[in-house]
Scaffold this motif. Sequence first.
Motif, PDB file in Angstrom:
ATOM      1  N   ASP A   1       1.828   5.284  12.647  1.00  0.00           N
ATOM      2  CA  ASP A   1       1.208   5.378  11.300  1.00  0.00           C
ATOM      3  C   ASP A   1       1.633   6.750  10.670  1.00  0.00           C
ATOM      4  O   ASP A   1       1.890   6.580   9.327  1.00  0.00           O
ATOM      5  CB  ASP A   1      -0.295   5.692  11.529  1.00  0.00           C
ATOM      6  N   ILE A   2       1.991   7.929  11.507  1.00  0.00           N
ATOM      7  CA  ILE A   2       2.170   9.066  10.861  1.00  0.00           C
ATOM      8  C   ILE A   2       3.670   8.736   9.947  1.00  0.00           C
ATOM      9  O   ILE A   2       3.951   9.365   9.082  1.00  0.00           O
ATOM     10  CB  ILE A   2       2.324   9.974  11.947  1.00  0.00           C
ATOM     11  N   GLU A   3       4.549   8.014  10.793  1.00  0.00           N
ATOM     12  CA  GLU A   3       5.965   7.883  10.289  1.00  0.00           C
ATOM     13  C   GLU A   3       5.632   7.022   9.141  1.00  0.00           C
ATOM     14  O   GLU A   3       6.495   7.332   7.800  1.00  0.00           O
ATOM     15  CB  GLU A   3       6.448   6.733  11.297  1.00  0.00           C
ATOM     16  N   LYS A   4       4.955   6.210   8.785  1.00  0.00           N
ATOM     17  CA  LYS A   4       4.904   5.522   7.347  1.00  0.00           C
ATOM     18  C   LYS A   4       4.122   6.350   6.245  1.00  0.00           C
ATOM     19  O   LYS A   4       4.599   6.185   5.283  1.00  0.00           O
ATOM     20  CB  LYS A   4       3.858   4.354   7.718  1.00  0.00           C
ATOM     21  N   ALA A   5       3.242   7.250   6.991  1.00  0.00           N
ATOM     22  CA  ALA A   5       2.547   8.275   5.873  1.00  0.00           C
ATOM     23  C   ALA A   5       3.526   9.201   5.541  1.00  0.00           C
ATOM     24  O   ALA A   5       3.941   9.521   4.338  1.00  0.00           O
ATOM     25  CB  ALA A   5       1.763   8.860   6.674  1.00  0.00           C
ATOM     26  N   TRP A   6       4.600   9.581   6.162  1.00  0.00           N
ATOM     27  CA  TRP A   6       5.666  10.713   5.903  1.00  0.00           C
ATOM     28  C   TRP A   6       6.411   9.916   4.739  1.00  0.00           C
ATOM     29  O   TRP A   6       6.835  10.429   3.836  1.00  0.00           O
ATOM     30  CB  TRP A   6       6.470  10.857   6.987  1.00  0.00           C
TER      31      TRP A   6
ATOM     32  N   GLU B   1       0.835  -1.131   0.129  1.00  0.00           N
ATOM     33  CA  GLU B   1      -0.214   0.026   0.060  1.00  0.00           C
ATOM     34  C   GLU B   1       0.902   1.303   0.055  1.00  0.00           C
ATOM     35  O   GLU B   1       0.723   2.212  -0.587  1.00  0.00           O
ATOM     36  CB  GLU B   1      -1.113   0.088   1.245  1.00  0.00           C
ATOM     37  N   GLN B   2       1.986   1.367   0.790  1.00  0.00           N
ATOM     38  CA  GLN B   2       2.988   2.438   0.662  1.00  0.00           C
ATOM     39  C   GLN B   2       3.370   2.718  -0.548  1.00  0.00           C
ATOM     40  O   GLN B   2       3.589   3.780  -0.941  1.00  0.00           O
ATOM     41  CB  GLN B   2       4.021   2.163   1.869  1.00  0.00           C
ATOM     42  N   GLU B   3       3.748   1.785  -1.213  1.00  0.00           N
ATOM     43  CA  GLU B   3       4.578   1.773  -2.458  1.00  0.00           C
ATOM     44  C   GLU B   3       3.392   2.190  -3.609  1.00  0.00           C
ATOM     45  O   GLU B   3       3.681   2.973  -4.367  1.00  0.00           O
ATOM     46  CB  GLU B   3       5.048   0.440  -3.086  1.00  0.00           C
ATOM     47  N   ASP B   4       2.291   1.794  -3.279  1.00  0.00           N
ATOM     48  CA  ASP B   4       1.158   2.378  -4.389  1.00  0.00           C
ATOM     49  C   ASP B   4       0.905   3.845  -4.063  1.00  0.00           C
ATOM     50  O   ASP B   4       0.701   4.510  -4.917  1.00  0.00           O
ATOM     51  CB  ASP B   4      -0.062   1.667  -4.317  1.00  0.00           C
ATOM     52  N   ILE B   5       0.769   4.291  -2.909  1.00  0.00           N
ATOM     53  CA  ILE B   5       0.763   5.710  -2.464  1.00  0.00           C
ATOM     54  C   ILE B   5       1.955   6.447  -2.887  1.00  0.00           C
ATOM     55  O   ILE B   5       1.727   7.652  -3.837  1.00  0.00           O
ATOM     56  CB  ILE B   5       0.518   5.762  -0.933  1.00  0.00           C
ATOM     57  N   ALA B   6       3.056   6.103  -2.797  1.00  0.00           N
ATOM     58  CA  ALA B   6       4.165   6.644  -3.250  1.00  0.00           C
ATOM     59  C   ALA B   6       4.070   6.741  -4.942  1.00  0.00           C
ATOM     60  O   ALA B   6       4.546   7.651  -5.436  1.00  0.00           O
ATOM     61  CB  ALA B   6       5.418   5.774  -2.891  1.00  0.00           C
ATOM     62  N   ALA B   7       3.678   5.780  -5.649  1.00  0.00           N
ATOM     63  CA  ALA B   7       3.534   6.012  -7.013  1.00  0.00           C
ATOM     64  C   ALA B   7       2.573   6.812  -7.561  1.00  0.00           C
ATOM     65  O   ALA B   7       2.619   7.687  -8.495  1.00  0.00           O
ATOM     66  CB  ALA B   7       3.196   4.620  -7.501  1.00  0.00           C
TER      67      ALA B   7
END
Length: 380
Positions: free
Chosen positions: A79-84, A53-59
């Motif tokens: 959660d905030i760290e992962k979002a950043w 999911e993080q990679e999808d958001i980054a894309a």
Amino acid sequence: MKSLKLCDTTLRDGEQAAGVSFTRAEKLEIAKLLSESGVEQAEVGIPAMGKREQEDIAAIAELGLPMRMMTWNRAMTSDIEKAWNTGVNWSHISIPVSDIQLNGKLGISESEGLARLLRAAEYGLRLGMTVSVGMEDSSRAKMSFLVELVNSLYKEGIRWFRYADTVSAHHPGEMAERVRTLLGEVPADVELEVHCHNDFGLATANTLSGIAAGATWASTTIAGIGERTGNAAMEEVALGWRYLYKGQCAVRPEMLKRLADTVIAASGRSVGDAKPIVGELAFTHESGIHVDGLMKDTATYQTFDPSEVGRSHHFVLGKHSGSGGVSHVLSNQGLEANAELSGRLLERVREYAEIYKRNVPEALLLEWFMEEQEQSRGVV
């Protein structure tokens, strides 16, 4: 009337619909179409779901779209760290605000919930992120706590808050009253977003009511896709605001059908044929009274011209058709029938529709027309 702003959550809450899973390519296409359609802001995922999911958001972030983006996060620094780390600089932080959810889901009090939210928000702000706050189950929360929460977070520099009707606990009148009350107790530059679910079929109505009462942002999904019975549909909210409230909205209506078709295809679901604006039958007419009126003056049976959303009126033949509908279909094929012939064909149309419980295909009407013509000439 003020301008309506859209924060679309198709890529977050929409994908939370049971059985829905977008591929990365589908997410990128949906994000591009949302931006092209004039959507100001989109919620693009939940980083805490994991690496994929993080990679999808980054894309999505790497597309460099003019549309602003946010991620959805719990009130937890992890959660905030992962979002950043995704590269999306806007962190939306959500926490339950009703006693039933604070106690039943988290096992904490209002004061503990507020302290947890403050810690997470302060962490996001220290990272240099834009932070907004989601108040889950706002509609069942005490107003005094909502006011305390907004005013406390406002002091930290947060200006955007989401009022969530998470379980569809409001009717439109109550939504308007609650929004007006809350906004009357907080600083004037607070931007309130209304996020409504559709368990009673009122998501669009509640959203429009909240905006009319003073909220700035409408949280929507394409075609209303979302948890359980879904969310407020973007196309309904945007055009409802424009035509019923005489307001403004930046969304490009001619893009709505394409958006809906893309999202529904990616979801593996279907929307009802009669879904407002984007359904296949939204501008389809069978009734003889309606067809007759539209043929004389389209304003008789339309609030807005379907061409605005890239659609057109379509006439079909069935049990409730009139001879005018038969003549219209024939004329589109360059054929003409007198009143007697039209009447005979109409009888066959109604008989077919009653037996087979569906509309008469145009090809079949043309076949009947030729048969009737041959019989009238005495050809066996």
